[in-house]
Design an enzyme around this catalytic site. Structure first.
Site, PDB file in Angstrom:
ATOM      1  N   LYS A  22       0.843  -1.204   0.000  1.00 24.88           N
ATOM      2  CA  LYS A  22       0.000   0.000   0.000  1.00 24.88           C
ATOM      3  C   LYS A  22       0.872   1.246   0.000  1.00 24.88           C
ATOM      4  CE  LYS A  22      -3.830  -2.416   2.131  1.00 24.88           C
ATOM      5  NZ  LYS A  22      -4.476  -2.927   3.327  1.00 24.88           N
ATOM      6  N   GLN A  63      -4.759  -1.735   9.459  1.00 26.07           N
ATOM      7  CA  GLN A  63      -4.679  -3.068   8.848  1.00 26.07           C
ATOM      8  C   GLN A  63      -5.286  -4.118   9.785  1.00 26.07           C
ATOM      9  OE1 GLN A  63      -3.637  -3.641   5.713  1.00 26.07           O
ATOM     10  NE2 GLN A  63      -4.062  -5.814   5.918  1.00 26.07           N
ATOM     11  N   ASP A  72     -11.400   2.543   4.125  1.00 33.22           N
ATOM     12  CA  ASP A  72     -11.810   1.144   3.977  1.00 33.22           C
ATOM     13  C   ASP A  72     -13.322   1.020   3.763  1.00 33.22           C
ATOM     14  OD1 ASP A  72      -9.820  -0.877   4.038  1.00 33.22           O
ATOM     15  OD2 ASP A  72      -9.415  -0.470   6.157  1.00 33.22           O
TER      16      ASP A  72
HETATM   17  N1  GUN Z   1      -7.088  -7.041   6.005  1.00 32.73           N
HETATM   18  C1  GUN Z   1      -7.480  -7.807   4.955  1.00 32.73           C
HETATM   19  N2  GUN Z   1      -8.170  -7.073   4.059  1.00 32.73           N
HETATM   20  C2  GUN Z   1      -8.216  -5.814   4.549  1.00 32.73           C
HETATM   21  C3  GUN Z   1      -8.786  -4.602   4.079  1.00 32.73           C
HETATM   22  O1  GUN Z   1      -9.406  -4.521   3.021  1.00 32.73           O
HETATM   23  N3  GUN Z   1      -8.595  -3.510   4.883  1.00 32.73           N
HETATM   24  C4  GUN Z   1      -7.934  -3.576   6.072  1.00 32.73           C
HETATM   25  N4  GUN Z   1      -7.824  -2.475   6.780  1.00 32.73           N
HETATM   26  N5  GUN Z   1      -7.398  -4.688   6.538  1.00 32.73           N
HETATM   27  C5  GUN Z   1      -7.546  -5.801   5.772  1.00 32.73           C
END
Ligand code: GUN
Length: 295
Positions: A54, A98, A121
């Protein structure tokens, strides 16, 4: 022999990222560089890879990213205090925590503590509610990526029967809402569904998001179905591990008209839409007085 179209998620993500980069350049020209705060708690190896990807993609499109790496044994109050600081920081446009979080931390409480205008998100109840009402908001990234791929393959989705396998808050439920908004007939299958393969064989579109390696095979599909595989599962083979989806790719390819591979399908789309959401969050903050330092 059936030869499906292999849906190229990497190429589609490049298109989305190019558009995001262009938008970021225009914002930067006005002195408004978007900024994403990424919070990682602990040392989960998969989460570390996701966060690194990211941050790298942010740099590629010109978005500023700030990483907050917290120890695995941190307490909830400290995490919530960091979220409060990021909410109040006018330089920060998007906040991504995350998941999963260590067990002493209440994930739901952390998600609801994020300012919904910075919730890139799309997990906060305010954004979830707006999605279910069909109102503009920050929508979850993976389902948005799936919709982009489906529109590329099928164009208008009106009247298609879409079957979503899995009912998670991150993928299954928002996916169903987006498909409904696109005028699909939507069925959501889950662990208590009776004869899931039979129900799935009715589908023009199958979204696999259950986290069960290679569950969905040719027996679950009607001829010509479009199959989107959201699963990322690491399975052990003789002397190494391998990434597979929730779909048995070789088997499903005997019936599908188009199918996403794993890796290289939905995965790259999630990050692309995270960055698109970060730009969207900045624009939304600009239109709300007091929400951004430029105003
Ligand atoms: N962990 C797995 N997929 C995601 C996601 O789309 N966003 C976040 N914040 N954590 C994750």
């Amino acid at each position: 022999m059936n030869t499906p179209r292999i849906i190229d998620g990497k190429a589609a993500a490049r298109e989305v990222l190019a558009a995001v980069k262009h938008e970021v350049e225009m914002l930067c020209a006005e002195g408004l560089q978007p900024c994403l705060a990424v919070v990682l708690v602990g040392n989960d190896p998969a989460s570390r890879v996701y966060v690194r990807n990211k941050v790298e993609r942010c740099a590629e499109v010109g978005i500023c990213s700030i990483e907050h790496l917290l120890p695995a044994d941190i307490d909830q109050a400290t995490v919530l205090a960091l979220i409060a600081d990021l909410n109040a920081d006018p330089r920060v446009n998007g906040i991504l925590v995350q998941m999963p979080l260590p067990k002493q931390i209440d994930e739901a409480a952390v998600i609801q503590a994020i300012d919904p205008r910075k919730d890139v998100d799309g997990f906060h109840r305010e954004n979830v509610g707006a999605l279910s009402l069909g109102q503009p908001a920050l929508y979850p990234c993976t389902p948005s990526g799936c919709m982009y791929l489906l529109n590329q393959v099928l164009g208008d989705l009106s009247g298609k029967h879409a079957v979503v396998v899995g009912r998670s808050n991150i993928v299954g439920k928002p996916m169903a809402a987006l498909l409904l908004q696109a005028n699909c007939t939507v069925t959501v299958l889950h662990s208590r569904s009776v004869d899931a393969p039979r129900l799935c064989r009715e589908a023009d579109i199958v979204i696999a998001a259950v986290g069960r390696p290679q569950l969905i095979n040719a027996d679950w599909l009607k001829e010509g179905a479009v199959v989107i595989d959201v699963g990322i599962n690491r399975i052990a083979e003789a002397d190494r591990t391998r990434l597979v989806g929730d779909v048995d790719f070789a088997s499903a390819s005997q019936k599908a008209a188009a199918i996403t591979p794993v890796p290289g399908g939905v995965g790259p789309m999630t990050i692309a839409f995270l960055l698109q959401n970060t730009v969207r969050a900045l624009r939304q903050q600009l239109s709300v007085p007091g929400a951004h330092h430029a105003l």
